[in-house]
Design a protein around this motif. Sequence first.
Motif, PDB file in Angstrom:
ATOM      1  N   LEU A   1      -3.097 -13.242   6.199  1.00 11.71           N
ATOM      2  CA  LEU A   1      -2.682 -11.851   6.257  1.00 11.71           C
ATOM      3  C   LEU A   1      -1.165 -11.696   6.232  1.00 11.71           C
ATOM      4  O   LEU A   1      -0.441 -12.524   6.761  1.00 11.71           O
ATOM      5  CB  LEU A   1      -3.225 -11.191   7.522  1.00 11.71           C
TER       6      LEU A   1
ATOM      7  N   SER B   1      -1.617  -6.645   3.661  1.00  7.73           N
ATOM      8  CA  SER B   1      -3.018  -7.056   3.495  1.00  7.73           C
ATOM      9  C   SER B   1      -3.821  -7.026   4.784  1.00  7.73           C
ATOM     10  O   SER B   1      -5.044  -7.126   4.746  1.00  7.73           O
ATOM     11  CB  SER B   1      -3.083  -8.473   2.903  1.00  7.73           C
ATOM     12  N   TYR B   2      -3.167  -6.871   5.953  1.00  9.70           N
ATOM     13  CA  TYR B   2      -3.960  -6.772   7.170  1.00  9.70           C
ATOM     14  C   TYR B   2      -4.629  -5.402   7.273  1.00  9.70           C
ATOM     15  O   TYR B   2      -5.513  -5.183   8.105  1.00  9.70           O
ATOM     16  CB  TYR B   2      -3.091  -7.037   8.409  1.00  9.70           C
TER      17      TYR B   2
ATOM     18  N   TYR C   1      -7.005  -2.409   6.013  1.00 13.53           N
ATOM     19  CA  TYR C   1      -8.232  -2.231   5.237  1.00 13.53           C
ATOM     20  C   TYR C   1      -8.029  -1.324   4.026  1.00 13.53           C
ATOM     21  O   TYR C   1      -8.663  -1.520   2.978  1.00 13.53           O
ATOM     22  CB  TYR C   1      -9.325  -1.639   6.131  1.00 13.53           C
TER      23      TYR C   1
ATOM     24  N   VAL D   1      -6.607  -3.237   1.096  1.00 12.30           N
ATOM     25  CA  VAL D   1      -7.643  -4.110   0.528  1.00 12.30           C
ATOM     26  C   VAL D   1      -8.649  -3.291  -0.271  1.00 12.30           C
ATOM     27  O   VAL D   1      -9.061  -3.684  -1.370  1.00 12.30           O
ATOM     28  CB  VAL D   1      -8.346  -4.903   1.645  1.00 12.30           C
TER      29      VAL D   1
ATOM     30  N   VAL E   1      -4.835 -12.684   0.577  1.00 13.23           N
ATOM     31  CA  VAL E   1      -6.003 -12.589   1.462  1.00 13.23           C
ATOM     32  C   VAL E   1      -7.308 -12.784   0.695  1.00 13.23           C
ATOM     33  O   VAL E   1      -8.251 -13.398   1.206  1.00 13.23           O
ATOM     34  CB  VAL E   1      -6.001 -11.261   2.249  1.00 13.23           C
TER      35      VAL E   1
ATOM     36  N   TYR F   1     -12.684  -2.823   6.106  1.00  9.18           N
ATOM     37  CA  TYR F   1     -12.343  -3.225   7.472  1.00  9.18           C
ATOM     38  C   TYR F   1     -13.315  -4.283   7.992  1.00  9.18           C
ATOM     39  O   TYR F   1     -12.901  -5.273   8.607  1.00  9.18           O
ATOM     40  CB  TYR F   1     -12.351  -2.027   8.427  1.00  9.18           C
TER      41      TYR F   1
ATOM     42  N   LEU G   1     -12.397  -7.645   6.637  1.00  7.49           N
ATOM     43  CA  LEU G   1     -11.230  -8.219   7.302  1.00  7.49           C
ATOM     44  C   LEU G   1     -11.559  -8.677   8.723  1.00  7.49           C
ATOM     45  O   LEU G   1     -11.103  -9.731   9.161  1.00  7.49           O
ATOM     46  CB  LEU G   1     -10.092  -7.204   7.339  1.00  7.49           C
ATOM     47  N   TYR G   2     -12.354  -7.893   9.425  1.00  9.03           N
ATOM     48  CA  TYR G   2     -12.714  -8.262  10.799  1.00  9.03           C
ATOM     49  C   TYR G   2     -13.434  -9.609  10.825  1.00  9.03           C
ATOM     50  O   TYR G   2     -13.106 -10.480  11.635  1.00  9.03           O
ATOM     51  CB  TYR G   2     -13.605  -7.186  11.424  1.00  9.03           C
TER      52      TYR G   2
ATOM     53  N   VAL H   1     -11.012 -12.425  10.086  1.00  5.63           N
ATOM     54  CA  VAL H   1     -10.130 -12.693  11.220  1.00  5.63           C
ATOM     55  C   VAL H   1     -10.905 -13.336  12.373  1.00  5.63           C
ATOM     56  O   VAL H   1     -10.423 -14.284  13.015  1.00  5.63           O
ATOM     57  CB  VAL H   1      -9.440 -11.398  11.688  1.00  5.63           C
TER      58      VAL H   1
ATOM     59  N   TYR I   1      -0.915  -9.173  13.401  1.00  6.44           N
ATOM     60  CA  TYR I   1      -1.894  -8.697  12.425  1.00  6.44           C
ATOM     61  C   TYR I   1      -3.322  -9.053  12.840  1.00  6.44           C
ATOM     62  O   TYR I   1      -4.225  -8.210  12.812  1.00  6.44           O
ATOM     63  CB  TYR I   1      -1.614  -9.307  11.043  1.00  6.44           C
TER      64      TYR I   1
ATOM     65  N   VAL J   1      -6.297  -6.227  14.043  1.00  3.02           N
ATOM     66  CA  VAL J   1      -7.559  -6.077  13.305  1.00  3.02           C
ATOM     67  C   VAL J   1      -8.734  -6.167  14.277  1.00  3.02           C
ATOM     68  O   VAL J   1      -9.657  -5.348  14.237  1.00  3.02           O
ATOM     69  CB  VAL J   1      -7.684  -7.146  12.203  1.00  3.02           C
TER      70      VAL J   1
END
Length: 248
Positions: free
Chosen positions: A20, A24-25, A27, A30, A82, A116, A119-120, A123, A180, A184
């Motif tokens: 990230l 890009s962190y 949503y 992205v 990412v 989101y 990404l979650y 991460v 970041y 998230v």
Amino acid sequence: MVERLIKKYERVSFKNGKFLSDKSYAYDTVYFLTKFVRDHSVDGIYYHNKLINLFKLYIADVFNKDADNSDIGNYYSDFFHVLIYAGVLSRRNHEVYNILDYETINYICEKMENAYIFLYILVYFTMKNSDALELYKKFCEGDKEDKKKYLNQIHEILYRENPSVRGNIDEQWALQNTEYLMNVLNFINEQPRISRELNIYDNKIKDIEMISVNVNGSRTIRKKNNAYLESFDYAYVKNELKDLMIRK
């Protein structure tokens, strides 16, 4: 689909490369940029070298920036990092990319909330495979003093694990890398916001605007086109992530 994303990313780690960055962190970055890449790919190949100017105009339009804004390049460079990290794209050469995972691309493009969720999960397993997730659980359970202690311990781990962080543990990029990932996770787990200096705010991240890029800031001139902030479906996200949330 969440179960399939878990299978895809349950072994993801910093060994996959750079992760990230400033844009890009978020949503919304992205979501919008994935749509552009999907809609402009040909036979599974995205020719960034041929589309870079159009991409810049698209980013300028979506995020209400001047087309010649020097910051626009960070949007797509951070975004490519990412998706490569996740194995969704691979780089054929400097400006041409293969699409490896249309399923995930289509999932992200289906709705804003899915970006989101993507990404979650990414991460969550990055933290888990860095041996930082148990500390994050303690962070969620602790008071402000405990949270700071666990945040510092998480930062030490992420600094050590992330190969793109070089130099001093207190340098800005090292600090932001931790910020970041924490924010998230903190959003849907209703935890306090973390600053770039790794200070802990008193208020919890309850508003999706707090982890969005397309918002008004101190240097904002034009009105942002971000009505999606008002319609963000928290209940949908919580239901989809129920097995991975720390605070349910």
